[in-house]
Design an enzyme around this catalytic site. Structure first.
Site, PDB file in Angstrom:
ATOM      1  N   ILE A  20       0.857  -1.194   0.000  1.00  0.00           N
ATOM      2  CA  ILE A  20       0.000   0.000   0.000  1.00  0.00           C
ATOM      3  C   ILE A  20       0.894   1.245   0.000  1.00  0.00           C
ATOM      4  CG2 ILE A  20      -1.780   1.249   1.279  1.00  0.00           C
ATOM      5  CD1 ILE A  20      -2.703  -1.494   2.415  1.00  0.00           C
ATOM      6  N   ASP A  64      14.503  -0.348  10.968  1.00  0.00           N
ATOM      7  CA  ASP A  64      13.855  -1.489  11.613  1.00  0.00           C
ATOM      8  C   ASP A  64      13.262  -0.988  12.919  1.00  0.00           C
ATOM      9  OD1 ASP A  64      13.067  -3.799  12.919  1.00  0.00           O
ATOM     10  OD2 ASP A  64      14.639  -4.994  11.974  1.00  0.00           O
ATOM     11  N   VAL A  65      11.936  -0.990  13.001  1.00  0.00           N
ATOM     12  CA  VAL A  65      11.272  -0.409  14.173  1.00  0.00           C
ATOM     13  C   VAL A  65      11.238  -1.350  15.375  1.00  0.00           C
ATOM     14  CG1 VAL A  65       9.868   1.143  12.763  1.00  0.00           C
ATOM     15  CG2 VAL A  65       8.955  -1.097  13.404  1.00  0.00           C
ATOM     16  N   TYR A 157      -7.629 -13.041  12.401  1.00  0.00           N
ATOM     17  CA  TYR A 157      -6.764 -11.857  12.523  1.00  0.00           C
ATOM     18  C   TYR A 157      -6.056 -11.838  13.884  1.00  0.00           C
ATOM     19  CZ  TYR A 157      -5.278  -7.262  10.806  1.00  0.00           C
ATOM     20  OH  TYR A 157      -4.537  -6.205  10.346  1.00  0.00           O
ATOM     21  N   LYS A 164      -3.929  -3.513  16.214  1.00  0.00           N
ATOM     22  CA  LYS A 164      -4.574  -2.409  15.479  1.00  0.00           C
ATOM     23  C   LYS A 164      -5.405  -1.531  16.434  1.00  0.00           C
ATOM     24  CE  LYS A 164      -3.005  -3.118  11.307  1.00  0.00           C
ATOM     25  NZ  LYS A 164      -1.857  -2.301  10.858  1.00  0.00           N
ATOM     26  N   ARG A 194      -4.714  -7.717  -1.229  1.00  0.00           N
ATOM     27  CA  ARG A 194      -3.644  -8.707  -1.361  1.00  0.00           C
ATOM     28  C   ARG A 194      -2.272  -8.038  -1.390  1.00  0.00           C
ATOM     29  NH1 ARG A 194      -4.741 -13.898  -1.894  1.00  0.00           N
ATOM     30  NH2 ARG A 194      -6.779 -14.415  -2.768  1.00  0.00           N
ATOM     31  N   ALA A 197       2.045  -8.631   3.467  1.00  0.00           N
ATOM     32  CA  ALA A 197       1.584  -8.740   4.862  1.00  0.00           C
ATOM     33  C   ALA A 197       0.257  -9.498   4.925  1.00  0.00           C
ATOM     34  CB  ALA A 197       1.443  -7.362   5.487  1.00  0.00           C
TER      35      ALA A 197
HETATM   36  P1  NAD Z   1       3.376  -4.982   3.031  1.00  0.00           P
HETATM   37  O1  NAD Z   1       3.884  -6.328   3.415  1.00  0.00           O
HETATM   38  O2  NAD Z   1       3.634  -4.541   1.652  1.00  0.00           O
HETATM   39  O3  NAD Z   1       3.916  -3.882   4.034  1.00  0.00           O
HETATM   40  C1  NAD Z   1       4.235  -4.143   5.379  1.00  0.00           C
HETATM   41  C2  NAD Z   1       5.510  -3.365   5.644  1.00  0.00           C
HETATM   42  O4  NAD Z   1       5.870  -3.454   7.027  1.00  0.00           O
HETATM   43  C3  NAD Z   1       6.705  -3.915   4.842  1.00  0.00           C
HETATM   44  O5  NAD Z   1       7.257  -2.889   4.044  1.00  0.00           O
HETATM   45  C4  NAD Z   1       7.698  -4.336   5.906  1.00  0.00           C
HETATM   46  O6  NAD Z   1       9.049  -4.100   5.520  1.00  0.00           O
HETATM   47  C5  NAD Z   1       7.290  -3.401   7.051  1.00  0.00           C
HETATM   48  N1  NAD Z   1       7.801  -3.910   8.327  1.00  0.00           N
HETATM   49  C6  NAD Z   1       7.487  -5.052   8.972  1.00  0.00           C
HETATM   50  N2  NAD Z   1       8.246  -5.182  10.074  1.00  0.00           N
HETATM   51  C7  NAD Z   1       9.047  -4.072  10.127  1.00  0.00           C
HETATM   52  C8  NAD Z   1      10.059  -3.632  11.003  1.00  0.00           C
HETATM   53  N3  NAD Z   1      10.441  -4.368  12.058  1.00  0.00           N
HETATM   54  N4  NAD Z   1      10.682  -2.442  10.745  1.00  0.00           N
HETATM   55  C9  NAD Z   1      10.333  -1.699   9.672  1.00  0.00           C
HETATM   56  N5  NAD Z   1       9.390  -2.078   8.782  1.00  0.00           N
HETATM   57  C10 NAD Z   1       8.761  -3.259   9.019  1.00  0.00           C
HETATM   58  O7  NAD Z   1       1.804  -5.029   3.335  1.00  0.00           O
HETATM   59  P2  NAD Z   1       0.690  -3.885   3.374  1.00  0.00           P
HETATM   60  O8  NAD Z   1      -0.584  -4.614   3.330  1.00  0.00           O
HETATM   61  O9  NAD Z   1       0.975  -2.834   2.384  1.00  0.00           O
HETATM   62  O10 NAD Z   1       0.843  -3.326   4.860  1.00  0.00           O
HETATM   63  C11 NAD Z   1       1.005  -1.960   5.175  1.00  0.00           C
HETATM   64  C12 NAD Z   1       0.144  -1.596   6.361  1.00  0.00           C
HETATM   65  O11 NAD Z   1      -1.237  -1.648   5.966  1.00  0.00           O
HETATM   66  C13 NAD Z   1       0.277  -2.543   7.561  1.00  0.00           C
HETATM   67  O12 NAD Z   1       0.219  -1.808   8.761  1.00  0.00           O
HETATM   68  C14 NAD Z   1      -0.963  -3.393   7.437  1.00  0.00           C
HETATM   69  O13 NAD Z   1      -1.370  -3.975   8.664  1.00  0.00           O
HETATM   70  C15 NAD Z   1      -1.949  -2.347   6.955  1.00  0.00           C
HETATM   71  N6  NAD Z   1      -3.185  -2.882   6.413  1.00  0.00           N
HETATM   72  C16 NAD Z   1      -3.145  -3.789   5.397  1.00  0.00           C
HETATM   73  C17 NAD Z   1      -4.323  -4.321   4.907  1.00  0.00           C
HETATM   74  C18 NAD Z   1      -4.300  -5.366   3.832  1.00  0.00           C
HETATM   75  O14 NAD Z   1      -5.297  -6.091   3.689  1.00  0.00           O
HETATM   76  N7  NAD Z   1      -3.240  -5.478   3.050  1.00  0.00           N
HETATM   77  C19 NAD Z   1      -5.558  -3.917   5.449  1.00  0.00           C
HETATM   78  C20 NAD Z   1      -5.569  -2.967   6.477  1.00  0.00           C
HETATM   79  C21 NAD Z   1      -4.373  -2.460   6.953  1.00  0.00           C
END
Ligand code: NAD
Length: 263
Positions: A20, A64-65, A157, A164, A194, A197
């Site tokens: 995203i 890295d958080v 979940y 969250k 999709r 994550a």
């Molecule tokens: P994604 O896997 O592309 O992104 C997740 C990101 O988190 C990755 O870039 C990863 O490098 C980063 N990350 C994980 N652990 C980390 C750490 N220790 N330090 C730094 N970065 C770290 O997937 P996404 O779906 O784009 O997720 C982005 C956000 O959107 C997340 O918070 C996710 O929960 C949220 N979200 C996703 C959805 C969905 O269905 N895809 C729905 C609602 C919310």
């Protein structure tokens, strides 16, 4: 008017073109925003490839958080390469929970796994903002990404629901703490999409089918839908909005009894 030309954004959470955060990068770049990406080292080669596709990416540094020092590394690298520069926008699109959070009932998830999920998926918003603050212009806008399982039950979940919920609480608390200095912090609650994550959530395919069949718009949202709302929150068009959780979910969250239940 968006008035984002020449603004600077920190974007945390790009792992692939499906992220995203990547759609957010594209949207911000189209509005003239200069981007600085924080990436996890395991995605480094992907970030190098993606950088070629978006000239608005002016820099990218490891982040890295999970640890305070590893979060500080990003800002040290940013400040060294760009002395005196500050950002106007912070995108926190970070989420992670270990496999142990999903492969057993929540009653039996280990404390260590719960702590990891909470640290990375929720408390990292506070950690990022604490380190970012010296590098944020007054009136900055921070946007984090959440999911509706924070307030309602979604099977599978699990611990991420708690994370969250805490993330949304951090959004409110931090917006009150930093509001007097003009900083805004908001969350976007995205419908399922999709991504890397999302692939870790058991049953994600069925959840997507269910939402597409029952959301008012009769479809799932995509990365672009979320990026559009993010652009609005990043801009002065949303200048009076802070501490909020804005749903970008094709309307699914306002439904309760699906149509098929009464057919
Ligand atoms: P994604 O896997 O592309 O992104 C997740 C990101 O988190 C990755 O870039 C990863 O490098 C980063 N990350 C994980 N652990 C980390 C750490 N220790 N330090 C730094 N970065 C770290 O997937 P996404 O779906 O784009 O997720 C982005 C956000 O959107 C997340 O918070 C996710 O929960 C949220 N979200 C996703 C959805 C969905 O269905 N895809 C729905 C609602 C919310």
């Amino acid at each position: 008017m968006l008035e984002l030309n020449g603004k600077v954004a920190f974007v945390f959470g790009v792992a692939s073109e499906d992220s995203i955060a990547w759609a957010i990068c594209e949207k911000l770049a189209a509005a003239g925003v200069i981007l600085y990406l924080g990436y996890q080292k395991r995605f480094m080669s992907r970030i190098f490839q993606l950088k070629e596709k978006l000239p608005a990416i002016a820099g990218f540094y490891p982040l890295d958080v999970a640890e305070d020092e590893l979060t500080a590394e990003f800002f040290t690298a940013f400040a060294t390469e760009n002395p005196g520069m500050k950002a106007d926008i912070l995108i926190h699109a970070i989420g992670f929970a270990p496999k142990g959070c999903f492969d057993r009932p929540i009653l039996f998830v280990e404390n260590e796994d719960i702590n990891t999920a909470m640290t990375i998926s929720a408390n990292s918003l506070q950690r990022c903002l604490r380190h970012a603050l010296p590098f944020l212009n007054e009136g900055s806008s921070t946007i984090t990404l959440t999911y509706a399982a924070s307030t309602r039950f979604v099977p599978s979940y699990g611990i991420m629901s708690m994370a969250k919920a805490a993330l949304e609480c951090w959004t409110r608390e931090l917006s009150c703490h930093l509001g007097p200095e003009g900083h805004r912090i908001n969350a976007i609650s995205s419908g399922p999409i999709r991504t890397l994550a999302a692939s870790g959530i058991p049953g994600i395919g069925k959840i997507l089918d269910h939402v597409a069949a029952n959301a008012p718009l009769r479809r799932n949202v995509n990365q672009d839908d979320v990026a559009g709302a993010t652009l609005w929150l990043a801009s002065s068009l949303s200048s009076g909005v802070t501490g909020q959780c804005i749903y970008v979910d094709a309307g699914y969250s306002i439904t309760m009894v699906p149509e098929y239940a009464i057919e």
